[in-house]
Design a protein around this motif. Structure first.
Motif, PDB file in Angstrom:
ATOM      1  N   CYS A 243      33.062  79.839  64.730  1.00 18.74           N
ATOM      2  CA  CYS A 243      33.010  79.659  63.294  1.00 18.74           C
ATOM      3  C   CYS A 243      32.050  80.522  62.601  1.00 18.74           C
ATOM      4  O   CYS A 243      32.249  81.270  61.551  1.00 18.74           O
ATOM      5  CB  CYS A 243      32.746  78.263  62.967  1.00 18.74           C
TER       6      CYS A 243
ATOM      7  N   ALA B 121      33.492  82.455  59.224  1.00 22.38           N
ATOM      8  CA  ALA B 121      32.812  81.888  58.110  1.00 22.38           C
ATOM      9  C   ALA B 121      31.788  82.223  57.369  1.00 22.38           C
ATOM     10  O   ALA B 121      31.341  81.749  56.247  1.00 22.38           O
ATOM     11  CB  ALA B 121      33.397  80.352  58.301  1.00 22.38           C
TER      12      ALA B 121
ATOM     13  N   ASP C  19      28.242  82.098  56.033  1.00 23.25           N
ATOM     14  CA  ASP C  19      27.502  81.001  55.352  1.00 23.25           C
ATOM     15  C   ASP C  19      28.108  79.692  55.584  1.00 23.25           C
ATOM     16  O   ASP C  19      27.444  78.595  55.573  1.00 23.25           O
ATOM     17  CB  ASP C  19      27.194  81.473  53.896  1.00 23.25           C
ATOM     18  N   GLN C  20      29.475  79.681  55.487  1.00 21.45           N
ATOM     19  CA  GLN C  20      30.175  78.453  55.589  1.00 21.45           C
ATOM     20  C   GLN C  20      30.471  78.062  57.128  1.00 21.45           C
ATOM     21  O   GLN C  20      31.145  77.022  57.460  1.00 21.45           O
ATOM     22  CB  GLN C  20      31.654  78.564  55.081  1.00 21.45           C
TER      23      GLN C  20
ATOM     24  N   ASP D  75      29.404  74.445  58.366  1.00 16.88           N
ATOM     25  CA  ASP D  75      30.766  73.582  57.776  1.00 16.88           C
ATOM     26  C   ASP D  75      32.168  73.658  58.528  1.00 16.88           C
ATOM     27  O   ASP D  75      32.807  72.802  58.606  1.00 16.88           O
ATOM     28  CB  ASP D  75      30.853  73.853  56.152  1.00 16.88           C
ATOM     29  N   ALA D  76      32.243  74.924  58.750  1.00 18.98           N
ATOM     30  CA  ALA D  76      33.683  75.368  59.345  1.00 18.98           C
ATOM     31  C   ALA D  76      33.834  74.686  60.678  1.00 18.98           C
ATOM     32  O   ALA D  76      34.460  73.865  61.354  1.00 18.98           O
ATOM     33  CB  ALA D  76      33.847  76.674  59.452  1.00 18.98           C
TER      34      ALA D  76
ATOM     35  N   LEU E  44      37.734  77.895  55.234  1.00 19.79           N
ATOM     36  CA  LEU E  44      36.498  77.943  54.429  1.00 19.79           C
ATOM     37  C   LEU E  44      35.944  79.133  53.917  1.00 19.79           C
ATOM     38  O   LEU E  44      35.491  79.064  52.968  1.00 19.79           O
ATOM     39  CB  LEU E  44      35.403  77.274  55.295  1.00 19.79           C
ATOM     40  N   ALA E  45      36.005  80.440  54.694  1.00 19.30           N
ATOM     41  CA  ALA E  45      35.989  81.676  54.322  1.00 19.30           C
ATOM     42  C   ALA E  45      36.577  81.874  53.081  1.00 19.30           C
ATOM     43  O   ALA E  45      36.130  82.726  51.936  1.00 19.30           O
ATOM     44  CB  ALA E  45      35.987  82.695  55.381  1.00 19.30           C
TER      45      ALA E  45
ATOM     46  N   ARG F 267      38.083  79.899  50.792  1.00 14.83           N
ATOM     47  CA  ARG F 267      37.799  79.056  49.766  1.00 14.83           C
ATOM     48  C   ARG F 267      36.429  79.582  49.423  1.00 14.83           C
ATOM     49  O   ARG F 267      36.116  79.418  48.131  1.00 14.83           O
ATOM     50  CB  ARG F 267      37.467  77.613  50.339  1.00 14.83           C
ATOM     51  N   ALA F 268      35.560  80.133  50.039  1.00 14.04           N
ATOM     52  CA  ALA F 268      34.171  80.898  49.505  1.00 14.04           C
ATOM     53  C   ALA F 268      34.521  82.132  48.996  1.00 14.04           C
ATOM     54  O   ALA F 268      33.617  82.640  48.613  1.00 14.04           O
ATOM     55  CB  ALA F 268      33.319  81.012  50.561  1.00 14.04           C
TER      56      ALA F 268
END
Length: 166
Positions: free
Chosen positions: A36, A40, A42-43, A46-47, A83-84, A86-87
């Protein structure tokens, strides 16, 4: 951990054994994090967390306990890309502002270059160059055609190479 031990733990966890679940979590967490993180960015944490939650929520549906790592890898890639996106990192940034090779910030260059690639390109790079999957396996995992994976891999490597050598 041996394959037999992993299979035993998966089966125990599927029956609700919390100790087996904890042991599987200890085994999978670093692996999922390594997948992850580069996708992702910085995410990444979270991922990884989202991927592990999805793994354990769906663990009872895993029919072949020996396929645990591949199954977890597929979930991790999916969550990392989600998540990437979404960022709002889906559009590659301008690569002309990267520091040159002699710049003191060279240690951060790889992360900076990865940050400028789309999540889809980072996913292909991780699966091929970190996980060592062939194009066919990467395509299956990502739900794409082999030609699409080859194309993305070529573009991702080309973009990375140009940014790295500029």
């Amino acid at each position: 951990m041996s394959d037999e031990e992993t299979v035993r733990r998966v089966r125990a966890a599927q029956r609700g054994d919390t100790l087996a679940m904890a042991e599987l979590l200890d085994e999978l967490a670093p692996y999922v994090g390594r997948i992850c993180g580069p996708i992702a960015l910085d995410q990444g944490p979270d991922a990884a967390q989202e991927a592990l939650v999805a793994v354990f929520r769906s663990l009872r549906s895993l029919k072949d306990p020996g396929a645990l790592r591949g199954w977890a890898r597929a979930i991790a890639v999916r969550e990392a890309v989600r998540l990437a996106r979404r960022a709002a990192r889906a559009v590659p940034a301008d690569l002309s502002t990267l520091p040159s090779r002699g710049d003191p910030e060279l240690a951060a260059d790889i992360r900076d270059v990865l940050d400028r690639l789309s999540p889809e390109h980072r996913a292909v790079l991780v699966l091929r160059d970190v996980e060592g999957l062939d194009e066919r396996a990467a395509a299956e995992l990502l739900g794409l055609r082999v030609g699409t994976v080859k194309s993305r891999l070529h573009r991702a490597r080309d973009t990375f190479r140009k940014a790295w050598t500029s």
